[in-house]
Design a protein around this motif. Structure first.
Motif, PDB file in Angstrom:
ATOM      1  N   ASN A  13       0.850  -1.187   0.000  1.00  0.00           N
ATOM      2  CA  ASN A  13       0.000   0.000   0.000  1.00  0.00           C
ATOM      3  C   ASN A  13       0.889   1.242   0.000  1.00  0.00           C
ATOM      4  OD1 ASN A  13      -1.968   2.000   0.421  1.00  0.00           O
ATOM      5  ND2 ASN A  13      -3.163   0.690   1.792  1.00  0.00           N
ATOM      6  N   GLN A  37      -3.483  -6.357   5.341  1.00  0.00           N
ATOM      7  CA  GLN A  37      -2.821  -7.031   4.221  1.00  0.00           C
ATOM      8  C   GLN A  37      -2.292  -8.403   4.622  1.00  0.00           C
ATOM      9  OE1 GLN A  37      -0.235  -4.347   1.632  1.00  0.00           O
ATOM     10  NE2 GLN A  37      -0.678  -2.966   3.344  1.00  0.00           N
ATOM     11  N   HIS A 155      -2.122  -1.127  -4.027  1.00  0.00           N
ATOM     12  CA  HIS A 155      -2.970  -0.112  -3.407  1.00  0.00           C
ATOM     13  C   HIS A 155      -2.285   1.246  -3.548  1.00  0.00           C
ATOM     14  CE1 HIS A 155      -5.255  -3.187  -1.010  1.00  0.00           C
ATOM     15  NE2 HIS A 155      -6.180  -2.250  -1.056  1.00  0.00           N
ATOM     16  N   SER A 157      -3.042   4.956  -1.886  1.00  0.00           N
ATOM     17  CA  SER A 157      -3.915   5.571  -0.891  1.00  0.00           C
ATOM     18  C   SER A 157      -3.452   6.987  -0.568  1.00  0.00           C
ATOM     19  CB  SER A 157      -3.923   4.752   0.409  1.00  0.00           C
ATOM     20  OG  SER A 157      -4.370   3.430   0.195  1.00  0.00           O
ATOM     21  N   SER A 167      -8.634   5.173  -1.234  1.00  0.00           N
ATOM     22  CA  SER A 167      -7.740   4.157  -1.782  1.00  0.00           C
ATOM     23  C   SER A 167      -8.239   3.637  -3.124  1.00  0.00           C
ATOM     24  CB  SER A 167      -7.605   2.975  -0.823  1.00  0.00           C
ATOM     25  OG  SER A 167      -6.911   3.332   0.353  1.00  0.00           O
TER      26      SER A 167
END
Length: 260
Positions: A13, A37, A155, A157, A167
């Motif tokens: 992310n 995750q 991802h 974000s 996101s």
């Protein structure tokens, strides 16, 4: 990219956040996003089963008290002669929902990460957590031209206010060879294996409720935080440079937008 914003890699992310965010808030955000995750990773392989993995991810987000609306996947099928970039996918599926200033910040962040050296710790973690490469197989539905299949699960974000994130989740497979700057690389439409999956959402961390589960989450994470949460320094290569885009002399036209 200036130091008004900070970029942190929380495993797969990429998080853009205000640099003045209070440390206790940062810790709760990082640890809860990492927990989600790793919990999903323990249930499914995100490269092979992205929809099932994401279901586990959302379940873990609720467990760690991220509250918000659930949105379904959109499936995009590139035209054979089109050119696709992750930058365009982000622009079309995330930036349109953000303030113009934050949209510019995200664009700078993508250029910034794309310009990090291959040996940089953040670049190494980024590629290890978002990209998987496997030999082409008939089961994967790929054209057997001897090219390996690169699968990306990412991802992106942005935190606009304390504890609130927007996101975008992106998943696709391609027989194009992924270069160092994956955000700006042009990918051939005829080399995608299946469709592109995208999902966008907004969630808010309830820190009062999170405090009740914080000990269990920290116990679950154990010593993995130091390896999978990496702050990217705000001083970096010049983001105004031309992107390192991998192209091939095949005569196909470059498109200015995603043709679906």
């Amino acid at each position: 990219m200036d130091c008004i914003n900070a970029v942190t890699l929380v495993a797969g992310n990429v998080l853009l956040e205000p640099s003045r965010l209070m440390p206790p808030v940062k810790e709760d955000v990082y640890n809860s996003l990492l927990f989600a995750q790793l919990y999903a990773d323990s249930e499914f392989n995100k490269y092979e089963f992205p929809a099932q993995w994401y279901k586990g991810y959302i379940e873990a987000m609720y467990q760690s008290k991220w509250l918000g609306d659930q949105h379904g996947f959109r499936y995009l099928e590139p035209a054979e002669q089109s050119r696709v970039t992750i930058e365009k996918l982000v622009a079309e599926n995330l930036l349109t929902r953000l303030h113009k200033t934050r949209a510019i910040d995200i664009k700078e962040m993508m250029a910034y990460i794309g310009g990090l050296p291959e040996t940089d710790a953040a670049q190494v973690l980024f590629r290890a957590r978002v990209l998987s490469v496997a030999p082409a197989t008939a089961e994967a539905g790929a054209v057997l031209d001897g090219r390996p299949i690169s699968t990306l699960t990412l991802h992106v974000s942005v935190m606009e206010r304390e504890g609130i994130i927007d996101s975008l989740f992106i998943h696709f497979s391609t027989t194009d060879v992924m270069g160092l700057d994956i955000f700006h690389q042009e990918l051939r439409g005829d080399r995608f294996v299946g469709k592109i999956s995208v999902l966008s959402f907004r969630r808010e961390l309830n820190r009062v409720m999170y405090a009740k589960v914080r000990p269990d989450i920290l116990n679950f994470l154990s010593d993995q935080k130091d390896k999978l949460i990496v702050s990217v320094p705000c001083r970096a290569p010049d983001v105004r440079r031309a992107p390192d885009v991998r192209r091939e002399p095949d005569g196909l036209p470059s498109r200015s937008r995603l043709d679906l």
